[in-house]
Design an enzyme around this catalytic site. Structure first.
Site, short mmCIF file in Angstrom:
data_model
loop_
_atom_site.label_atom_id
_atom_site.label_comp_id
_atom_site.label_asym_id
_atom_site.label_seq_id
_atom_site.Cartn_x
_atom_site.Cartn_y
_atom_site.Cartn_z
N GLU A 1 -20.37 13.67 12.83
CA GLU A 1 -20.96 12.67 11.93
C GLU A 1 -21.83 11.66 12.66
OE1 GLU A 1 -17.85 13.71 11.83
OE2 GLU A 1 -17.36 14.28 9.77
N PHE B 1 -4.19 10.02 2.26
CA PHE B 1 -4.72 10.96 3.24
C PHE B 1 -6.22 10.72 3.43
CE2 PHE B 1 -6.60 15.19 4.23
CZ PHE B 1 -6.13 15.25 5.53
N GLN B 2 -6.63 10.58 4.67
CA GLN B 2 -8.03 10.32 5.03
C GLN B 2 -8.61 9.08 4.37
OE1 GLN B 2 -10.13 14.14 4.73
NE2 GLN B 2 -9.58 14.48 6.87
N LYS C 1 -13.70 9.20 -4.84
CA LYS C 1 -13.88 10.54 -5.38
C LYS C 1 -13.92 10.54 -6.91
CE LYS C 1 -12.13 15.17 -5.06
NZ LYS C 1 -11.77 16.24 -4.17
N MET D 1 -27.25 4.87 35.83
CA MET D 1 -27.53 3.44 35.71
C MET D 1 -26.34 2.61 36.20
SD MET D 1 -29.66 1.19 35.12
CE MET D 1 -31.06 1.50 34.05
C1 LIG Z 1 -21.55 5.37 24.55
C2 LIG Z 1 -21.80 4.67 25.84
N1 LIG Z 1 -20.83 4.62 26.78
C3 LIG Z 1 -21.06 3.99 27.95
C4 LIG Z 1 -22.26 3.40 28.21
C5 LIG Z 1 -22.50 2.69 29.53
N2 LIG Z 1 -23.58 3.35 30.29
C6 LIG Z 1 -24.85 2.90 30.27
S1 LIG Z 1 -25.89 3.86 31.14
C7 LIG Z 1 -24.65 4.90 31.60
C8 LIG Z 1 -24.93 6.08 32.47
C9 LIG Z 1 -25.65 7.14 31.75
O1 LIG Z 1 -25.67 8.30 32.55
P1 LIG Z 1 -26.73 9.44 32.32
O2 LIG Z 1 -26.80 9.78 30.89
O3 LIG Z 1 -26.49 10.53 33.27
O4 LIG Z 1 -28.09 8.68 32.61
P2 LIG Z 1 -28.73 8.21 34.00
O5 LIG Z 1 -28.51 6.73 34.08
O6 LIG Z 1 -28.07 8.96 35.09
O7 LIG Z 1 -30.16 8.54 33.83
C10 LIG Z 1 -23.43 4.46 31.07
C11 LIG Z 1 -22.15 5.12 31.31
C12 LIG Z 1 -23.23 3.46 27.19
N3 LIG Z 1 -24.42 2.87 27.31
N4 LIG Z 1 -22.98 4.11 26.03
#
Ligand SMILES: Cc1ncc(C[n+]2csc(CCOP(=O)(O)OP(=O)(O)O)c2C)c(N)n1
Ligand SMILES: [Mg+2]
Lengths: 160, 566
Positions: free
Chosen positions: B50, B112-113, B162, B480
């Site tokens: 979703e 439920f749900q 529903k 990052m």
């Molecule tokens: C749902 C979610 N969980 C955690 C984060 C924290 N976060 C920001 S950037 C990142 C790393 C992303 O890794 P990747 O997709 O490999 O991208 P890269 O920075 O390596 O290009 C994380 C864990 C986030 N922004 N969103």
């Protein structure tokens, strides 16, 4: 600075929780909150007392206004207004202090609304300053329980 | 007035709003609606999660400017959508989310749900409704579309018990919607417009700082006209990219934490900041007291709560960006004392200064022989798509490299989760955009971490012929976060190495898509070419320099002039 906001909102389920959720979600504080229906049963009036710097109050007012269920927001403490709060206090009233309690209540134009051998429950209405004054005076005698309504307020009509 | 079932009425309301495609996932609470969908001409795109449905509706909305629609079942269906609803909320994206709910008689019984999705989404929707009474169904749907798309746009959720959907309702003709409690203010106050224009005339070092509002209000033409008429440099937030042509000489690119040197310096030295549809987010301002310290500030925004929220504004204009910019353009056109040539001349020294910053520290990276640099990949994607693709991104370094190195000339071409920063946004959003524009190239610039958050949507893309391309800038890191650890945590890489990553080429194949891999720099262009020529969903896996960083970078809490450079 303390501000008293008067908010008209739709009398719908969830509307109040939108208001309180806004305050908790954005870290604004609520000192007191009073809500009831207006003459139009579809609309509620909410009186909210909050504290904050001008910029915060401005944000609060704008954010409240942005809620779809909110019809009108006024910071009535910007102008002349009357405010009232009611308090119920159960105060210790034993032989030695019964007369004293009644005298104090009388000075504040309060009413005794419940009596027991060891206590009076009294009702007092007034602006917050008066409520605080009563509480301060009764405290040494012994307050057993206290229930406050929170402030309601109304802007004064223009005097022309 | 016609009588029909609630389900039929909902479909009719969608048609009335011009909805051709919705994204969703079925369940017991919405089965009546799904039954009715089968007989309608509305295309229902079945997703695999979703969150994907709501992101896809959001991608549709960002790419088209129309309201995107998602349909979810009650309970877990609805809660799975919450992250994506919050994503749309933070970026002011117009979507309507329909959720099923248990029958009214069971609400509150822990049925439920059952979940209180209206309660859960109250702080992340523009507004939401639980339809308790069948007679409210049609008016609520109409109001929801109206709210989502007017004023400051945003997601609106309607929870549909529903029994309400199954009951008979009256369908009456649509009337113009007027709400007592909601009257967005579109037209600028002429006095404020005049004040703003006079301040611009008086300024020596003006900068236009534009955000997502310019794109949401379709104001890019008016904005471009104003910038060029006055010869004022333009810097953009992540959400504002494409609001002004990225290849125009007046464009400084993005500002803020990973903004260009010239952008951040220009704002810091400016004497007049003209903020249009931007909201002074902390990623843009850095340390607040050092943000635009010498500038008077004009702020155009449709949402009064945005004005003077973080930064005190001198000349506020509460209005739709497009109307306000039109008003300003007209003011200058009708002003006897305004002379465009003189204005150009007057700003020349300022533009020279700005150009010097651009030349001194352009966006750059260091080549390293055969190793693939992510910035190079983005540059090549830019080149091979003629700068005209719809780019979605995931979140992290990939997002920033896409924002820095793809030159967006048109609005609605960069779809990215700015406010919430939701990893997993890019692929489903790309599918949404591709469903809206089947003839456009749509590319998700992804990270190896983020792509795994909604990778299941590859099946959606395949099923519906949404031939999106995914370019994974694969550093085998949550890059990052790793970069922050490298710079501020002594290179202690806690939980950022991705020790197990699927073979994305094989994975693509498993979904019936095409997987391509580039290991060296000279393989980059052929891989992109092949992906663009392939008539299928394609994953490109670029093995990039593992510890490449995003620069410039303003450390959190520092002034935006304190940039770490390449
Ligand atoms: C749902 C979610 N969980 C955690 C984060 C924290 N976060 C920001 S950037 C990142 C790393 C992303 O890794 P990747 O997709 O490999 O991208 P890269 O920075 O390596 O290009 C994380 C864990 C986030 N922004 N969103
Ligand atoms: Mg990565």
């Amino acid at each position: 600075m303390k501000h008293t906001l008067s908010v008209l909102l739709q009398n719908k389920p969830g509307a109040l929780s939108r208001v309180t959720g806004l305050f908790s979600g954005r870290g604004f504080n609520i000192e007191s909150l009073c809500v009831a229906e207006t003459l139009d049963p579809k609309i509620s009036c909410l009186t909210l007392v909050t504290r904050g710097e001008e910029q915060i109050i401005e944000q609060i007012t704008k954010q409240l206004h942005k809620l779809i269920d909110v019809i009108k927001v006024s910071d009535i403490s910007e102008g002349e207004f009357v405010e009232r709060e009611m308090v119920l206090i159960r105060v210790k009233a034993e032989a030695a202090t019964r007369a004293e309690v009644l005298r104090i209540i009388d000075i504040f134009r309060g009413k005794v609304v419940d009596v027991s051998p060891s206590s009076y429950a009294v009702e007092i209405t007034g602006p917050e300053s008066k409520i605080m004054a009563v509480i301060d005076i009764l405290r040494p005698i012994g307050i057993k329980e206290i229930i406050r309504t929170g402030t309601i307020a109304m802007a004064r009509a223009p005097k022309k | 007035m016609t009588k029909m079932t609630g389900a039929q009425a909902i479909i009719k309301c969608l048609q009335e709003e011009g909805v051709s495609t919705i994204f969703g996932f079925p369940g017991g609470a919405v089965i009546d609606l799904y039954d009715e969908l089968l007989d309608s001409d509305i295309k229902h795109v079945l997703v695999r999660h979703e969150q994907g449905a709501v992101h896809a509706a959001d991608g549709w909305a960002r790419a088209t400017g129309e309201v995107g629609v998602a349909l979810l079942t009650s309970g877990p269906g609805a809660t799975n959508g919450v992250t994506a609803i919050a994503t749309a909320y933070m970026d002011s994206i117009p979507i309507v989310v329909l959720t099923g709910q248990v029958p009214t008689a069971l609400i509150g019984n822990d049925a439920f749900q059952e979940v209180d999705i209206v309660g859960i989404t109250r702080p992340c929707t523009k507004h939401n409704y639980l339809v308790n009474d069948p007679k409210d169904l049609v008016p609520t749907l109409r109001e929801a579309f109206y709210l989502a798309s007017t004023g400051r746009p945003g997601p609106v959720l309607i929870d549909l018990p529903k029994d309400v959907v199954a009951s008979m309702v009256n369908f009456n003709k649509k009337k113009k919607i007027k709400m007592q409690t909601y009257q967005p203010h579109y037209d600028p106050h002429p006095g404020q417009v005049e004040k703003a224009c006079k301040a611009i005339m008086a300024a020596k070092r003006p900068v236009l700082y534009i955000g997502g509002g310019v794109i949401l209000s379709n104001a890019h033409r008016e904005l471009t006209e104003l910038a060029q008429k006055l010869n004022v440099p333009v810097t953009m937030t992540l959400m504002g990219l494409g609001g002004f042509p990225g290849t125009d000489p007046l464009s400084l690119g993005m500002l803020g934490m990973h903004g260009s040197y010239a952008s951040n310096m220009a704002v810091a030295k400016s004497d007049l900041l003209i903020a249009v549809g931007a909201r002074f987010d902390d990623r843009v301002t850095g340390r607040l007291d050092a943000f635009a310290p010498h500038a008077k500030i004009i702020h155009i925004d449709i949402d009064p709560t945005s004005i003077s929220k973080n930064v005190k504004v001198d000349i506020p204009i509460v209005a739709d960006c497009r109307s306000a910019l039109r008003g300003m353009n007209a003011w200058f056109d009708n002003c006897d004392t305004f002379d465009p040539t003189a204005s150009k001349k007057k700003h020349a020294p300022w533009l020279n200064e700005v150009n010097e910053w651009q030349e001194k520290h352009p966006l750059a990276y260091r080549d390293n022989g055969d190793v693939i640099k992510p910035q190079y990949v983005v540059q090549m994607i830019n080149e091979l798509t003629g700068g005209d693709a719809i780019i979605t991104t995931e979140v992290g370094q990939n997002q920033m490299w896409a924002a820095q190195f793809y030159k967006f000339n048109e609005p609605r071409h960069l779809l990215t989760s700015g406010g919430l920063g939701t990893m997993g946004y890019g692929l489903p959003a790309a599918i949404g955009a591709k469903m809206a524009f089947p003839d456009k190239t749509v590319i998700d610039i992804a990270g190896d971490g983020s792509i795994q958050m909604n990778i299941q949507e590859l099946a959606t893309a395949r099923q519906w012929g949404a031939k999106v391309k995914v370019a994974i800038l694969n550093n085998n890191y949550l890059g990052m976060v790793r970069q922050w650890q490298e710079l501020f945590y002594n290179r202690r890489y806690s939980a950022t190495p991705m020790e197990i990553t699927p073979d994305f080429v094989e994975l693509a194949r498993a979904y019936g898509a095409v997987g391509l891999r580039a290991r060296t720099k000279d393989e980059v262009v052929p891989v992109i070419r092949e992906a663009l020529e392939t008539d299928n969903v394609v994953i490109m896996d670029f093995a990039i320099e593992r510890e490449e960083g995003v620069f410039p970078m303003v450390p959190a809490g520092k002034a935006t002039t304190e940039m770490l450079l390449v």
